[in-house]
Motif scaffolding. Structure first.
Motif, PDB file in Angstrom:
ATOM      1  N   LEU A   1      39.783  49.035  42.129  1.00  0.00           N
ATOM      2  CA  LEU A   1      40.131  48.042  43.134  1.00  0.00           C
ATOM      3  C   LEU A   1      39.684  46.663  42.650  1.00  0.00           C
ATOM      4  CD1 LEU A   1      41.076  47.634  46.180  1.00  0.00           C
ATOM      5  CD2 LEU A   1      38.622  47.657  46.707  1.00  0.00           C
ATOM      6  N   THR A   2      40.564  45.685  42.791  1.00  0.00           N
ATOM      7  CA  THR A   2      40.235  44.303  42.456  1.00  0.00           C
ATOM      8  C   THR A   2      40.213  43.478  43.735  1.00  0.00           C
ATOM      9  OG1 THR A   2      41.266  44.488  40.277  1.00  0.00           O
ATOM     10  CG2 THR A   2      40.889  42.270  41.112  1.00  0.00           C
ATOM     11  N   ILE A   3      39.141  42.715  43.918  1.00  0.00           N
ATOM     12  CA  ILE A   3      38.994  41.849  45.088  1.00  0.00           C
ATOM     13  C   ILE A   3      38.930  40.413  44.602  1.00  0.00           C
ATOM     14  CG2 ILE A   3      37.543  41.243  47.070  1.00  0.00           C
ATOM     15  CD1 ILE A   3      36.361  44.120  46.852  1.00  0.00           C
ATOM     16  N   TRP A   4      39.841  39.604  45.097  1.00  0.00           N
ATOM     17  CA  TRP A   4      39.834  38.184  44.794  1.00  0.00           C
ATOM     18  C   TRP A   4      39.142  37.453  45.943  1.00  0.00           C
ATOM     19  CZ3 TRP A   4      42.484  35.874  40.531  1.00  0.00           C
ATOM     20  CH2 TRP A   4      43.220  36.762  39.734  1.00  0.00           C
ATOM     21  N   GLY A   5      38.091  36.686  45.626  1.00  0.00           N
ATOM     22  CA  GLY A   5      37.443  35.910  46.670  1.00  0.00           C
ATOM     23  C   GLY A   5      36.000  35.584  46.333  1.00  0.00           C
ATOM     24  N   ARG A   6      35.517  34.494  46.877  1.00  0.00           N
ATOM     25  CA  ARG A   6      34.141  34.046  46.644  1.00  0.00           C
ATOM     26  C   ARG A   6      33.201  34.768  47.606  1.00  0.00           C
ATOM     27  NH1 ARG A   6      36.537  30.585  50.095  1.00  0.00           N
ATOM     28  NH2 ARG A   6      35.241  29.649  51.744  1.00  0.00           N
ATOM     29  N   THR A   7      31.979  34.976  47.183  1.00  0.00           N
ATOM     30  CA  THR A   7      31.034  35.747  47.977  1.00  0.00           C
ATOM     31  C   THR A   7      30.539  35.008  49.212  1.00  0.00           C
ATOM     32  OG1 THR A   7      29.190  34.953  46.606  1.00  0.00           O
ATOM     33  CG2 THR A   7      30.210  37.049  45.991  1.00  0.00           C
TER      34      THR A   7
ATOM     35  N   ILE B   1      33.087  52.498  47.287  1.00  0.00           N
ATOM     36  CA  ILE B   1      34.271  52.127  46.511  1.00  0.00           C
ATOM     37  C   ILE B   1      33.864  51.219  45.357  1.00  0.00           C
ATOM     38  CG2 ILE B   1      36.508  50.967  46.571  1.00  0.00           C
ATOM     39  CD1 ILE B   1      36.579  51.523  49.597  1.00  0.00           C
ATOM     40  N   ALA B   2      34.169  51.620  44.150  1.00  0.00           N
ATOM     41  CA  ALA B   2      33.943  50.765  42.986  1.00  0.00           C
ATOM     42  C   ALA B   2      34.985  49.658  42.980  1.00  0.00           C
ATOM     43  CB  ALA B   2      34.024  51.582  41.713  1.00  0.00           C
ATOM     44  N   PHE B   3      34.577  48.472  42.578  1.00  0.00           N
ATOM     45  CA  PHE B   3      35.527  47.365  42.574  1.00  0.00           C
ATOM     46  C   PHE B   3      35.153  46.331  41.521  1.00  0.00           C
ATOM     47  CE2 PHE B   3      32.197  46.244  45.620  1.00  0.00           C
ATOM     48  CZ  PHE B   3      31.869  44.949  45.256  1.00  0.00           C
ATOM     49  N   GLU B   4      36.129  45.544  41.171  1.00  0.00           N
ATOM     50  CA  GLU B   4      35.929  44.342  40.366  1.00  0.00           C
ATOM     51  C   GLU B   4      36.215  43.155  41.268  1.00  0.00           C
ATOM     52  OE1 GLU B   4      37.898  42.016  36.512  1.00  0.00           O
ATOM     53  OE2 GLU B   4      38.963  43.675  37.473  1.00  0.00           O
ATOM     54  N   ARG B   5      35.354  42.144  41.238  1.00  0.00           N
ATOM     55  CA  ARG B   5      35.588  40.960  42.066  1.00  0.00           C
ATOM     56  C   ARG B   5      35.833  39.759  41.167  1.00  0.00           C
ATOM     57  NH1 ARG B   5      33.160  36.627  43.655  1.00  0.00           N
ATOM     58  NH2 ARG B   5      31.196  37.245  42.659  1.00  0.00           N
ATOM     59  N   ILE B   6      36.830  38.962  41.532  1.00  0.00           N
ATOM     60  CA  ILE B   6      37.179  37.749  40.790  1.00  0.00           C
ATOM     61  C   ILE B   6      36.953  36.556  41.709  1.00  0.00           C
ATOM     62  CG2 ILE B   6      39.022  36.494  39.614  1.00  0.00           C
ATOM     63  CD1 ILE B   6      40.303  39.238  38.991  1.00  0.00           C
ATOM     64  N   ASP B   7      36.139  35.602  41.280  1.00  0.00           N
ATOM     65  CA  ASP B   7      35.884  34.415  42.089  1.00  0.00           C
ATOM     66  C   ASP B   7      37.182  33.651  42.342  1.00  0.00           C
ATOM     67  OD1 ASP B   7      33.101  34.357  42.677  1.00  0.00           O
ATOM     68  OD2 ASP B   7      32.667  33.832  40.591  1.00  0.00           O
ATOM     69  N   ALA B   8      37.402  33.325  43.600  1.00  0.00           N
ATOM     70  CA  ALA B   8      38.578  32.541  43.985  1.00  0.00           C
ATOM     71  C   ALA B   8      38.282  31.879  45.320  1.00  0.00           C
ATOM     72  CB  ALA B   8      39.824  33.423  44.090  1.00  0.00           C
ATOM     73  N   GLY B   9      38.878  30.719  45.531  1.00  0.00           N
ATOM     74  CA  GLY B   9      38.675  29.991  46.768  1.00  0.00           C
ATOM     75  C   GLY B   9      37.520  29.022  46.665  1.00  0.00           C
ATOM     76  N   GLY B  10      37.529  28.001  47.531  1.00  0.00           N
ATOM     77  CA  GLY B  10      36.461  27.018  47.527  1.00  0.00           C
ATOM     78  C   GLY B  10      36.369  26.312  46.190  1.00  0.00           C
ATOM     79  N   ALA B  11      35.157  26.158  45.688  1.00  0.00           N
ATOM     80  CA  ALA B  11      34.930  25.446  44.430  1.00  0.00           C
ATOM     81  C   ALA B  11      35.549  26.155  43.228  1.00  0.00           C
ATOM     82  CB  ALA B  11      33.432  25.260  44.202  1.00  0.00           C
ATOM     83  N   PHE B  12      35.861  27.449  43.373  1.00  0.00           N
ATOM     84  CA  PHE B  12      36.435  28.202  42.261  1.00  0.00           C
ATOM     85  C   PHE B  12      37.928  27.961  42.091  1.00  0.00           C
ATOM     86  CE2 PHE B  12      32.706  30.623  43.664  1.00  0.00           C
ATOM     87  CZ  PHE B  12      31.988  30.672  42.475  1.00  0.00           C
ATOM     88  N   GLY B  13      38.580  27.412  43.110  1.00  0.00           N
ATOM     89  CA  GLY B  13      40.014  27.180  43.004  1.00  0.00           C
ATOM     90  C   GLY B  13      40.793  28.475  42.902  1.00  0.00           C
ATOM     91  N   ARG B  14      41.835  28.464  42.121  1.00  0.00           N
ATOM     92  CA  ARG B  14      42.712  29.599  41.815  1.00  0.00           C
ATOM     93  C   ARG B  14      43.701  29.917  42.928  1.00  0.00           C
ATOM     94  NH1 ARG B  14      38.451  33.675  38.789  1.00  0.00           N
ATOM     95  NH2 ARG B  14      38.931  32.996  36.675  1.00  0.00           N
TER      96      ARG B  14
ATOM     97  N   ALA C   1      47.341  31.275  50.378  1.00  0.00           N
ATOM     98  CA  ALA C   1      46.373  30.581  49.530  1.00  0.00           C
ATOM     99  C   ALA C   1      44.947  30.716  50.074  1.00  0.00           C
ATOM    100  CB  ALA C   1      46.742  29.107  49.352  1.00  0.00           C
ATOM    101  N   LEU C   2      44.665  31.872  50.673  1.00  0.00           N
ATOM    102  CA  LEU C   2      43.343  32.146  51.231  1.00  0.00           C
ATOM    103  C   LEU C   2      42.750  33.381  50.557  1.00  0.00           C
ATOM    104  CD1 LEU C   2      44.213  31.633  55.020  1.00  0.00           C
ATOM    105  CD2 LEU C   2      43.008  30.019  53.517  1.00  0.00           C
TER     106      LEU C   2
END
Length: 207
Positions: A2-8, A25-38, A51-52
């Motif tokens: 599972l991949t989760i896009w979003g800032r903590t 659930i094992a997951f990979e998280r990718i920083d997105a949103g706020g200062a991370f943009g994307r 865009a949220l």
């Protein structure tokens, strides 16, 4: 995986991360949103035109909207489990609190949070914040009354209702505001803080 896009720091991302811990659930998280943009990148907009965050990718399936993500994870990883009961009445009870979080609690709690955490002091609208605090207190009193029936919002076991409300409870009890005594709500909050997923993903400095 599972991949989760979003800032903590996002409350809606926190919900998903905490649920993953509860469900193993094992997951990979990718920083997105706020200062991370994307979130304005073409590739991200193809996944989530709002865009949220969060957005998840589960194999070839993509989903946005945090509470819908929670339902999906519960149904695919723990079908019929306590976190989202199989019984239609029990499930409806859980899901109405999830909807209530979005329709009622979200607005005043967001106002209070943004005032004290993300708005410079000279720019704060304290009259609007006071009104939001009063509204939120009345709503939390509803949860306090409900908790008279069990340790958690929907009874003896933690459900998705606790997850969506628990993220906002951290803010309610940690923002510099006055709060009327609500013993059942306070005891529930203390129970949530003992859960590893809550401590890891929710009980954090507010930014």
């Amino acid at each position: 995986m599972l991949t989760i896009w979003g800032r903590t720091s996002s409350s809606n991302v926190m919900k998903v991360l905490w649920a993953c811990e509860e469900l193993g659930i094992a997951f990979e998280r990718i920083d997105a949103g706020g200062a991370f943009g994307r979130t304005q990148d073409a590739g991200y907009l193809a996944m989530n035109p709002n865009a949220l965050v969060p957005t998840i990718q589960d194999g070839d399936f993509t989903l946005w909207e945090s509470n819908s993500i929670l339902r999906y994870l519960a149904r695919t990883r723990a079908p019929g489990g306590a976190i989202l009961p199989a019984d239609p009445k029990a499930a409806a009870d859980c899901e109405r609190w999830m909807d209530w979080q979005l329709s009622a609690l979200n607005a005043p709690m967001t106002t209070i949070f943004f005032t004290y955490v993300r708005t410079p002091e000279p720019e704060r609208d304290m009259a609007a914040t006071a009104k939001a605090r009063d509204a939120a207190e009345k709503l939390w009193a509803m949860v306090d009354a409900r908790l008279g029936a069990g340790d958690y919002v929907c009874g003896a076991a933690l459900t998705l209702a606790d997850i969506v409300l628990g993220v906002y409870a951290w803010r309610w009890f940690n923002l510099p505001i006055e709060r009327a005594p609500m013993p059942r709500l306070e005891a529930w909050f203390e129970r949530l803080k003992t859960r590893p997923g809550y401590a890891k993903h929710v009980a954090l400095p507010m930014t």
